[in-house]
Enzyme design. Sequence first.
Site, PDB file in Angstrom:
ATOM      1  CG  HIS A 122      -1.693   1.314   1.464  1.00  0.00           C
ATOM      2  ND1 HIS A 122      -3.160   1.350   1.211  1.00  0.00           N
ATOM      3  CD2 HIS A 122      -1.374   2.518   1.976  1.00  0.00           C
ATOM      4  CE1 HIS A 122      -3.440   2.613   1.564  1.00  0.00           C
ATOM      5  NE2 HIS A 122      -2.479   3.295   1.930  1.00  0.00           N
ATOM      6  CD  GLU A 123       1.897   3.589   3.903  1.00  0.00           C
ATOM      7  OE1 GLU A 123       1.815   4.516   3.070  1.00  0.00           O
ATOM      8  OE2 GLU A 123       0.783   3.365   4.641  1.00  0.00           O
ATOM      9  CG  HIS A 167       0.204   6.062  -0.673  1.00  0.00           C
ATOM     10  ND1 HIS A 167      -1.025   6.508  -1.216  1.00  0.00           N
ATOM     11  CD2 HIS A 167      -0.096   5.579   0.548  1.00  0.00           C
ATOM     12  CE1 HIS A 167      -2.060   6.218  -0.383  1.00  0.00           C
ATOM     13  NE2 HIS A 167      -1.530   5.718   0.862  1.00  0.00           N
ATOM     14  CD  GLU A 197      -4.690   6.554   1.850  1.00  0.00           C
ATOM     15  OE1 GLU A 197      -4.280   5.473   1.815  1.00  0.00           O
ATOM     16  OE2 GLU A 197      -3.701   7.616   1.874  1.00  0.00           O
ATOM     17  CG  ASP A 249      -6.621  -0.043   0.537  1.00  0.00           C
ATOM     18  OD1 ASP A 249      -5.681   0.195   1.315  1.00  0.00           O
ATOM     19  OD2 ASP A 249      -7.690   0.697   1.012  1.00  0.00           O
TER      20      ASP A 249
HETATM   21 ZN   LIG Z   1      -2.410   4.947   2.308  1.00  0.00          ZN
END
Ligand SMILES: [Zn+2]
Length: 675
Positions: free
Chosen positions: A514-515, A518, A575, A579
């Site tokens: 997830h990070e 980003h 986000e 995800d």
């Molecule tokens: Zn996030």
Amino acid sequence: MFRMTLVLILLLTAATANAQNASTASTVHPPVLDITSIDPSVDPCTDFFAYSCGDWLKKNPIPPDKTSWSAAAKLQDENKVLLREILEEASAGGASRDPVKQKIGDYYAACMDEKTVEAAGTKPLQGGLERISGMHSKRDIARVASEMLGQGVLFDFQSDQDFKNSSQVIAEVDQGGLGLPDRDYYLRTDAKSVELRQAYVAHVQKMLELLGDAPAVAATEAQSILQIETALAKGSLTQVERRDPKLLYHKMSRHKLEELSPSFRWKDYFDRAGQPGLRSLNVTAPEFFRAMDSALKKEDLESWKAYLRWHLAHANAPYLATAFVNTDFDFFGKTLGGAQELEPRWQRCVGYVDNDLGEALGQAYVQRAFPPEAKQHAQKMVKQIEEAMQQDIDGLPWMSAATKQEALEKLHTLANKIGYPDKWRDYSALTIARDDNVGNVLRARVFEFNRQIAKIGKPVDRGEWSMSPPTVNAYYNPQINDINFPAGILQPPFFDPRADDAPNYGDTGATIGHELTHGFDDEGRQFDAQGNLRDWWTAEDGKQFDQRASCIADQYSQYVAVDDIKVNGELTMGENVADLGGLMLAYMAWKNETRGQKLEPIDGFTPEQRFFIGYGQAWCSNTRDETKRMWATIDPHSPDKYRANGVVANTPEFQQAFQCKAGSPMVRQKRCRVW
Ligand SMILES: [Zn+2]
């Protein structure tokens, strides 16, 4: 301070801090995959969140002092129990303590010393109140604002990396000055918003009465304050606009800023804030400073005095005597967040130490809670997820070779930070006194302000962290191009090196993914490997990305956040992209790691099922309706239920793992996929 570009995986802090009554530090952690949390009566293909978390939801009602309750909140609570032990020891240590223990121990002791706090009453605010009452004209507002740094007055002055030259730190002014959580609270006209505004005005009035104003005077003042804040809100960018870095970058000369708001004496302000020689800066929202100027012209001196008094009380209420603490909680905790009771004092105090002295407290925390093996294990998993991302980018059918090359460079340049900083922050310039709770808070704010401002004109410190080690959260910073995992989140049930691989990858693997994603979501993709705001995409590839991202925006916009409020697909896009990408990367990494192994079912679940249940259970949570309403406006994350269901519904591997039929709710006909 790169607040507007930070992207977090979990949002734990609402108006009040988190944590629950807990009595022992030796908590037995639940496993990464907890069979007893599953509700077997639910079909996973119909509602995967209700299936993975159904029994957890029943067994974990929200404690009366919390606004939401989740696996992450429980872990944060457990961390707090350990931090309390550390602080009680440091507090009792006496004169032989090292400077770090003196600071955290005495800060905690002063905060816990309710009797002294109570006896002081409004005395700690006296200096501030006198400065405000001593104002002779509106020309004095800048001077008083410079003496209320970090207390939410008018705007924020901070440092930031230059968006277009990431090796430089420049000065920045940003919109601010509101008491409610967002501009929308002032401008919406629906019945619920009108009701909340009325409650807010009543709250402001009560706080002014606590400062000694007569009820009728305080009522008039509260109306003037609402008027001023509404004017500031009108000039403010929306949450969705603030996700576009291009809209936040307006580097200009100081002279230009002075032209935007000539009624504010910038010279007085910058001189006193330690930046007399400032020549240029980034103005995130020029419209805001025009609106501020109009308000400065329009409202009279008495209204501005009331506004400053309110913010002085508001910023410090949680640290003052009981009447202030309770009044503050009644509005921000209860009315806005839905909590029923105030948290116990020790939990609040632990949170304040973590907030103001995070890297001092963090040193003792990692010694006790984060052994070198845990760090090594996490590093290994991060490497594997990065390799999966390389594989993913290489294989993307929709991206040209030229853009892929830039994407890979960004991936290879990205830095990993695991657990805690290599170099601890030096707090020696900050004085902490054992008998001065509010004084400690005020000095800590000035210390932090000075620390930020001192960066202007200096090289970027790429080793810096913007979360403390005990935090149960993680972030990606596009300007540094790094992913950061505090020791606080690398704990069971999120991360357990001894646990079965499948749920570990489904949970922590997906968080790491997830990070990482980003860096390549709709916001992150606008920054290059060095953290510069630069378009490195071909026009066609950019178009392809936007099409894929809008599939996700359309999907999430259909979901209901609470009552009649839908999820904002634009606000949550980054986000949601992260995800989905994160889970895919974790799945690839897990498959790579276990290639050639014969994986057996455990407890009747196939390895693939265990991977996905590990993911689903990361989102087990109960949240109060008031907080759901607030998050729908200000939180870029989707509600937890959709962070589970929205992702698996796009994932063919999930359909296969649970043998879901086409047409099931967890099998979207039109699947979205970006990364
Ligand atoms: Zn996030």
